[in-house]
Design a protein around this motif. Structure first.
Motif, mmCIF file in Angstrom:
data_model
loop_
_atom_site.group_PDB
_atom_site.id
_atom_site.type_symbol
_atom_site.label_atom_id
_atom_site.label_comp_id
_atom_site.label_asym_id
_atom_site.label_seq_id
_atom_site.Cartn_x
_atom_site.Cartn_y
_atom_site.Cartn_z
ATOM 1 N N MET A 1 32.062 35.462 43.514
ATOM 2 C CA MET A 1 31.024 34.943 42.651
ATOM 3 C C MET A 1 30.105 36.086 42.203
ATOM 4 S SD MET A 1 28.535 31.760 43.360
ATOM 5 C CE MET A 1 27.017 32.398 43.966
ATOM 6 N N LYS A 2 29.817 36.122 40.943
ATOM 7 C CA LYS A 2 28.951 37.168 40.407
ATOM 8 C C LYS A 2 27.486 36.790 40.556
ATOM 9 C CE LYS A 2 32.164 38.973 37.092
ATOM 10 N NZ LYS A 2 32.351 39.500 35.762
ATOM 11 N N LYS A 3 26.662 37.830 40.705
ATOM 12 C CA LYS A 3 25.220 37.617 40.816
ATOM 13 C C LYS A 3 24.647 37.386 39.426
ATOM 14 C CE LYS A 3 24.312 40.672 44.718
ATOM 15 N NZ LYS A 3 23.550 41.839 45.164
ATOM 16 N N PRO A 4 23.667 36.503 39.324
ATOM 17 C CA PRO A 4 22.988 36.355 38.034
ATOM 18 C C PRO A 4 22.134 37.598 37.754
ATOM 19 C CG PRO A 4 22.055 34.854 39.666
ATOM 20 C CD PRO A 4 23.222 35.542 40.307
ATOM 21 N N SER A 5 21.892 37.847 36.495
ATOM 22 C CA SER A 5 21.147 39.045 36.103
ATOM 23 C C SER A 5 19.751 39.087 36.718
ATOM 24 C CB SER A 5 21.067 39.157 34.578
ATOM 25 O OG SER A 5 20.402 38.035 34.025
ATOM 26 N N SER A 6 19.121 37.952 36.919
ATOM 27 C CA SER A 6 17.778 37.936 37.522
ATOM 28 C C SER A 6 17.817 38.473 38.951
ATOM 29 C CB SER A 6 17.189 36.526 37.492
ATOM 30 O OG SER A 6 17.994 35.638 38.260
ATOM 31 N N LYS A 7 18.866 38.139 39.709
ATOM 32 C CA LYS A 7 18.992 38.644 41.076
ATOM 33 C C LYS A 7 19.245 40.146 41.079
ATOM 34 C CE LYS A 7 18.689 34.808 43.416
ATOM 35 N NZ LYS A 7 17.616 34.536 44.340
ATOM 36 N N ILE A 8 20.030 40.619 40.131
ATOM 37 C CA ILE A 8 20.294 42.055 40.019
ATOM 38 C C ILE A 8 19.009 42.793 39.686
ATOM 39 C CG2 ILE A 8 21.540 43.823 38.718
ATOM 40 C CD1 ILE A 8 23.838 41.747 38.437
ATOM 41 N N ARG A 9 18.211 42.238 38.768
ATOM 42 C CA ARG A 9 16.929 42.861 38.413
ATOM 43 C C ARG A 9 15.998 42.920 39.619
ATOM 44 N NH1 ARG A 9 17.502 39.557 33.926
ATOM 45 N NH2 ARG A 9 18.178 40.680 32.084
ATOM 46 N N GLU A 10 15.964 41.833 40.407
ATOM 47 C CA GLU A 10 15.131 41.816 41.613
ATOM 48 C C GLU A 10 15.587 42.888 42.598
ATOM 49 O OE1 GLU A 10 15.246 37.879 43.270
ATOM 50 O OE2 GLU A 10 14.307 36.984 41.504
ATOM 51 N N GLU A 11 16.890 43.023 42.743
ATOM 52 C CA GLU A 11 17.437 44.027 43.655
ATOM 53 C C GLU A 11 17.110 45.433 43.162
ATOM 54 O OE1 GLU A 11 21.703 45.281 45.664
ATOM 55 O OE2 GLU A 11 21.508 43.342 44.669
#
Length: 98
Positions: A1-11
């Motif tokens: 499952m791919k991460k949503p862009s918002s989670k990537i930005r938070e990371e």
């Protein structure tokens, strides 16, 4: 499952904060050592000091890395010769540094 862009930005934001904190700790450590070695009393431009620190870093990495010759925009002198003298003078000047 791919991460949503918002989670990537938070990371990314969290990692950038960690990087900033690590750089601050490193800068404070190196700054304290430089001050104890008397670097704060040397009247020279930042480009010259940077080249000298690059030379020192190369020595600790085990190589005899040749420093990049940089010029200060307001100063016509190349800094490689000055940095070699500065680095060797700083190394010989204070043997009490740990």
């Amino acid at each position: 499952m791919k991460k949503p862009s918002s989670k990537i930005r938070e990371e990314i934001a969290r990692l950038q904060d960690q990087l900033k904190q690590a750089e601050t700790r490193e800068a404070e450590r190196i700054g304290r050592i430089a001050l104890r070695a008397g670097i704060g009393d040397i009247d020279t431009d930042e480009a010259t000091l940077q080249v000298a620190f690059e030379d020192i870093a190369g020595q600790f990495r085990g190589g005899k890395r040749q420093a990049t010759v940089k010029k200060n925009p307001g100063d016509a002198r190349a800094t490689s010769e000055t940095s070699a003298a500065l680095a060797s003078g700083a190394a010989a000047g204070n043997g009490s540094e740990a």
